[in-house]
Design a protein around this motif. Structure first.
Motif, PDB file in Angstrom:
ATOM      1  N   ARG A  15       0.835  -1.209   0.000  1.00 61.34           N
ATOM      2  CA  ARG A  15       0.000   0.000   0.000  1.00 61.34           C
ATOM      3  C   ARG A  15       0.862   1.248   0.000  1.00 61.34           C
ATOM      4  O   ARG A  15       1.961   1.271   0.530  1.00 61.34           O
ATOM      5  N   VAL A  16       0.293   2.272  -0.631  1.00 63.97           N
ATOM      6  CA  VAL A  16       0.928   3.577  -0.748  1.00 63.97           C
ATOM      7  C   VAL A  16       0.033   4.603  -0.076  1.00 63.97           C
ATOM      8  O   VAL A  16      -1.186   4.575  -0.257  1.00 63.97           O
ATOM      9  N   PHE A  17       0.645   5.479   0.706  1.00 63.33           N
ATOM     10  CA  PHE A  17      -0.051   6.655   1.230  1.00 63.33           C
ATOM     11  C   PHE A  17       0.451   7.854   0.438  1.00 63.33           C
ATOM     12  O   PHE A  17       1.662   8.077   0.350  1.00 63.33           O
ATOM     13  N   VAL A  18      -0.468   8.593  -0.156  1.00 61.23           N
ATOM     14  CA  VAL A  18      -0.149   9.847  -0.820  1.00 61.23           C
ATOM     15  C   VAL A  18      -0.479  10.937   0.188  1.00 61.23           C
ATOM     16  O   VAL A  18      -1.653  11.166   0.493  1.00 61.23           O
ATOM     17  N   VAL A  19       0.545  11.567   0.740  1.00 60.47           N
ATOM     18  CA  VAL A  19       0.361  12.579   1.792  1.00 60.47           C
ATOM     19  C   VAL A  19       0.791  13.918   1.214  1.00 60.47           C
ATOM     20  O   VAL A  19       1.981  14.189   1.042  1.00 60.47           O
ATOM     21  N   ASP A  20      -0.195  14.742   0.906  1.00 63.22           N
ATOM     22  CA  ASP A  20       0.081  16.016   0.242  1.00 63.22           C
ATOM     23  C   ASP A  20      -1.063  16.975   0.532  1.00 63.22           C
ATOM     24  O   ASP A  20      -2.221  16.564   0.554  1.00 63.22           O
ATOM     25  N   GLU A  21      -0.735  18.232   0.750  1.00 64.59           N
ATOM     26  CA  GLU A  21      -1.760  19.251   0.991  1.00 64.59           C
ATOM     27  C   GLU A  21      -2.578  19.537  -0.263  1.00 64.59           C
ATOM     28  O   GLU A  21      -3.736  19.927  -0.176  1.00 64.59           O
ATOM     29  N   ASP A  22      -1.974  19.349  -1.420  1.00 64.01           N
ATOM     30  CA  ASP A  22      -2.619  19.678  -2.687  1.00 64.01           C
ATOM     31  C   ASP A  22      -3.557  18.553  -3.115  1.00 64.01           C
ATOM     32  O   ASP A  22      -3.116  17.456  -3.475  1.00 64.01           O
ATOM     33  N   GLU A  23      -4.839  18.840  -3.103  1.00 66.66           N
ATOM     34  CA  GLU A  23      -5.861  17.840  -3.424  1.00 66.66           C
ATOM     35  C   GLU A  23      -5.730  17.308  -4.853  1.00 66.66           C
ATOM     36  O   GLU A  23      -5.946  16.124  -5.111  1.00 66.66           O
ATOM     37  N   ILE A  24      -5.359  18.166  -5.781  1.00 66.80           N
ATOM     38  CA  ILE A  24      -5.226  17.745  -7.175  1.00 66.80           C
ATOM     39  C   ILE A  24      -4.058  16.769  -7.334  1.00 66.80           C
ATOM     40  O   ILE A  24      -4.178  15.746  -8.018  1.00 66.80           O
ATOM     41  N   GLU A  41      -5.273   8.478  -0.099  1.00 70.61           N
ATOM     42  CA  GLU A  41      -4.992   9.916  -0.144  1.00 70.61           C
ATOM     43  C   GLU A  41      -5.178  10.515   1.243  1.00 70.61           C
ATOM     44  O   GLU A  41      -6.220  10.328   1.864  1.00 70.61           O
ATOM     45  N   LEU A  42      -4.174  11.265   1.709  1.00 69.19           N
ATOM     46  CA  LEU A  42      -4.230  11.908   3.017  1.00 69.19           C
ATOM     47  C   LEU A  42      -3.644  13.310   2.915  1.00 69.19           C
ATOM     48  O   LEU A  42      -2.637  13.511   2.240  1.00 69.19           O
ATOM     49  N   ALA A  43      -4.282  14.263   3.587  1.00 69.50           N
ATOM     50  CA  ALA A  43      -3.871  15.667   3.459  1.00 69.50           C
ATOM     51  C   ALA A  43      -2.765  16.076   4.428  1.00 69.50           C
ATOM     52  O   ALA A  43      -2.060  17.047   4.173  1.00 69.50           O
ATOM     53  N   THR A  44      -2.602  15.346   5.527  1.00 73.49           N
ATOM     54  CA  THR A  44      -1.623  15.734   6.538  1.00 73.49           C
ATOM     55  C   THR A  44      -0.877  14.509   7.075  1.00 73.49           C
ATOM     56  O   THR A  44      -1.393  13.388   7.008  1.00 73.49           O
ATOM     57  N   PRO A  45       0.300  14.720   7.648  1.00 74.90           N
ATOM     58  CA  PRO A  45       1.003  13.608   8.289  1.00 74.90           C
ATOM     59  C   PRO A  45       0.174  12.996   9.421  1.00 74.90           C
ATOM     60  O   PRO A  45       0.180  11.777   9.607  1.00 74.90           O
ATOM     61  N   GLU A  46      -0.558  13.837  10.134  1.00 74.29           N
ATOM     62  CA  GLU A  46      -1.374  13.340  11.246  1.00 74.29           C
ATOM     63  C   GLU A  46      -2.436  12.352  10.757  1.00 74.29           C
ATOM     64  O   GLU A  46      -2.694  11.330  11.410  1.00 74.29           O
ATOM     65  N   GLU A  47      -3.057  12.657   9.613  1.00 73.84           N
ATOM     66  CA  GLU A  47      -4.033  11.726   9.037  1.00 73.84           C
ATOM     67  C   GLU A  47      -3.354  10.404   8.681  1.00 73.84           C
ATOM     68  O   GLU A  47      -3.924   9.327   8.869  1.00 73.84           O
ATOM     69  N   GLY A  52      -2.522   4.771   9.439  1.00 71.38           N
ATOM     70  CA  GLY A  52      -1.498   3.745   9.279  1.00 71.38           C
ATOM     71  C   GLY A  52      -1.193   2.957  10.521  1.00 71.38           C
ATOM     72  O   GLY A  52      -0.021   2.804  10.881  1.00 71.38           O
ATOM     73  N   THR A  53      -2.189   2.447  11.167  1.00 73.75           N
ATOM     74  CA  THR A  53      -1.966   1.650  12.374  1.00 73.75           C
ATOM     75  C   THR A  53      -2.153   0.169  12.067  1.00 73.75           C
ATOM     76  O   THR A  53      -2.910  -0.201  11.173  1.00 73.75           O
ATOM     77  N   GLY A  54      -1.456  -0.669  12.822  1.00 70.74           N
ATOM     78  CA  GLY A  54      -1.598  -2.115  12.674  1.00 70.74           C
ATOM     79  C   GLY A  54      -1.272  -2.592  11.274  1.00 70.74           C
ATOM     80  O   GLY A  54      -0.246  -2.241  10.693  1.00 70.74           O
ATOM     81  N   TRP A  55      -2.166  -3.361  10.711  1.00 75.74           N
ATOM     82  CA  TRP A  55      -1.944  -3.969   9.398  1.00 75.74           C
ATOM     83  C   TRP A  55      -2.016  -2.965   8.251  1.00 75.74           C
ATOM     84  O   TRP A  55      -1.628  -3.274   7.140  1.00 75.74           O
ATOM     85  N   LEU A  56      -2.482  -1.745   8.515  1.00 76.85           N
ATOM     86  CA  LEU A  56      -2.667  -0.766   7.447  1.00 76.85           C
ATOM     87  C   LEU A  56      -1.462   0.165   7.280  1.00 76.85           C
ATOM     88  O   LEU A  56      -1.548   1.203   6.662  1.00 76.85           O
ATOM     89  N   GLN A  57      -0.312  -0.218   7.797  1.00 76.26           N
ATOM     90  CA  GLN A  57       0.868   0.622   7.618  1.00 76.26           C
ATOM     91  C   GLN A  57       1.267   0.669   6.149  1.00 76.26           C
ATOM     92  O   GLN A  57       1.173  -0.333   5.446  1.00 76.26           O
ATOM     93  N   PRO A  58       1.728   1.837   5.695  1.00 79.54           N
ATOM     94  CA  PRO A  58       2.130   1.955   4.287  1.00 79.54           C
ATOM     95  C   PRO A  58       3.494   1.343   4.028  1.00 79.54           C
ATOM     96  O   PRO A  58       4.345   1.290   4.912  1.00 79.54           O
ATOM     97  N   LEU A  75      10.321  15.678   9.741  1.00 79.32           N
ATOM     98  CA  LEU A  75       9.149  14.923   9.290  1.00 79.32           C
ATOM     99  C   LEU A  75       9.560  13.566   8.721  1.00 79.32           C
ATOM    100  O   LEU A  75       8.877  12.565   8.946  1.00 79.32           O
ATOM    101  N   ILE A  76      10.680  13.513   8.028  1.00 77.69           N
ATOM    102  CA  ILE A  76      11.157  12.241   7.467  1.00 77.69           C
ATOM    103  C   ILE A  76      11.451  11.262   8.608  1.00 77.69           C
ATOM    104  O   ILE A  76      11.012  10.114   8.584  1.00 77.69           O
ATOM    105  N   ALA A  77      12.183  11.703   9.617  1.00 79.91           N
ATOM    106  CA  ALA A  77      12.519  10.841  10.751  1.00 79.91           C
ATOM    107  C   ALA A  77      11.268  10.397  11.499  1.00 79.91           C
ATOM    108  O   ALA A  77      11.159   9.239  11.918  1.00 79.91           O
ATOM    109  N   GLU A  78      10.311  11.314  11.665  1.00 77.56           N
ATOM    110  CA  GLU A  78       9.075  10.957  12.366  1.00 77.56           C
ATOM    111  C   GLU A  78       8.299   9.889  11.596  1.00 77.56           C
ATOM    112  O   GLU A  78       7.805   8.930  12.190  1.00 77.56           O
TER     113      GLU A  78
END
Length: 144
Positions: A15-24, A41-47, A52-58, A75-78
């Motif tokens: 799975r891939v998480f696309v984390v970006d403020e830009d909706e387009i 698709e996720l707008a923030t790192p917090e989302e 991304g908990t348990g089995w749904l980690q990217p 942010l990269i290290a976090e």
């Protein structure tokens, strides 16, 4: 499924998480990848951390350069601490290459430079996942 989709890739449980403020940008990347890989698709790192908990980690995070610019190199290290086996690709444009380079130095695995194309995005994701269709991970002129 679209023409040209490899079904072996579509069923490999990555799975891939696309984390970006830009909706387009998020929508474009999700559209480019969803036939061959589970994409969120996720707008923030917090989302991303919440989802991304348990089995749904990217396995891969496509991280918008604007978030890296806003949150800093930490942010990269976090993300790596929250998702230990994740591979991070920074989605950037030429104007923000210096920020992307700082992200690479902080531990990101590569960059995807706009304008985005279906072939380039799929090749980069395949490369960081160790699947067929490899492509160079870094194509920033600053590094040449």
């Amino acid at each position: 499924m679209q023409i040209g989709v490899e079904t072996s890739k579509a069923v490999d449980q990555r799975r891939v998480f696309v984390v970006d403020e830009d909706e387009i940008t998020r929508a474009a990347l999700q559209f480019m990848l969803h036939d061959e890989i589970e994409t969120h698709e996720l707008a923030t790192p917090e989302e991303a951390y919440e989802k991304g908990t348990g089995w749904l980690q990217p396995h891969v995070v496509l991280l918008g350069v604007s978030l890296l610019k806003r949150h800093g190199d930490g942010l990269i290290a976090e993300m790596k601490s929250r998702f230990p086996d994740v591979r991070i690709l920074i989605v950037t444009d030429k104007a923000e290459e210096a920020v992307a380079v700082a992200g690479l130095k902080a531990g990101a695995h590569g960059a995807v430079v706009k304008p985005l194309t279906l072939e380039a995005v799929r090749k980069k994701v395949d490369t960081v996942l160790g699947r067929g269709g490899a492509a160079p991970l870094v194509q920033l002129s600053v590094l040449k």
